[in-house]
Design a protein around this motif. Structure first.
Motif, PDB file in Angstrom:
ATOM      1  N   GLU A  21       6.902  10.223  -2.868  1.00  0.00           N
ATOM      2  CA  GLU A  21       8.188  10.451  -3.521  1.00  0.00           C
ATOM      3  C   GLU A  21       9.292   9.647  -2.845  1.00  0.00           C
ATOM      4  N   GLU A  22       9.218   9.559  -1.523  1.00  0.00           N
ATOM      5  CA  GLU A  22      10.196   8.766  -0.778  1.00  0.00           C
ATOM      6  C   GLU A  22       9.536   7.465  -0.364  1.00  0.00           C
ATOM      7  N   GLN A  23      10.117   6.357  -0.756  1.00  0.00           N
ATOM      8  CA  GLN A  23       9.526   5.082  -0.400  1.00  0.00           C
ATOM      9  C   GLN A  23       9.896   4.690   1.023  1.00  0.00           C
ATOM     10  N   GLN A  33       5.604   9.351   7.744  1.00  0.00           N
ATOM     11  CA  GLN A  33       5.549  10.261   6.594  1.00  0.00           C
ATOM     12  C   GLN A  33       4.158  10.876   6.450  1.00  0.00           C
ATOM     13  N   THR A  64       7.877  -1.623  -3.661  1.00  0.00           N
ATOM     14  CA  THR A  64       7.300  -0.633  -4.581  1.00  0.00           C
ATOM     15  C   THR A  64       6.038  -1.148  -5.270  1.00  0.00           C
TER      16      THR A  64
END
Length: 77
Positions: A21-23, A33, A64
């Motif tokens: 969800e968090e790049q 993470q 991304t």
């Protein structure tokens, strides 16, 4: 961002593909993470990351569209 896991890494996250969800901005942030979300990675002897089919160092910047693979420790004989 999609992350692919094999072997013990797949077992730790409980699936082969993981959507973040968090790049993370770089590989080190990605590792942090993963370790926070899946403490089982702390028990591994090593944790390598490949980006677009090449091993990536911690300072490698992530996009991304990158294909990210978690490389678990490999034993051999």
């Amino acid at each position: 961002m999609k992350v692919i896991a094999f072997g013990i890494a797949k077992e730790i996250i409980g699936q082969q593909y993981l959507n973040l969800e968090e790049q993370p901005s770089n590989v080190l942030e990605l590792k942090k993470q993963l370790l926070a979300r899946y403490p089982g990675f702390l028990e591994l002897a090593s944790l390598r990351i490949a980006v677009n089919e090449a091993y990536a160092e911690d300072d490698h910047l992530l996009n991304t569209t990158d294909e990210i693979v978690i490389i678990p420790p490999v034993s051999g004989g």
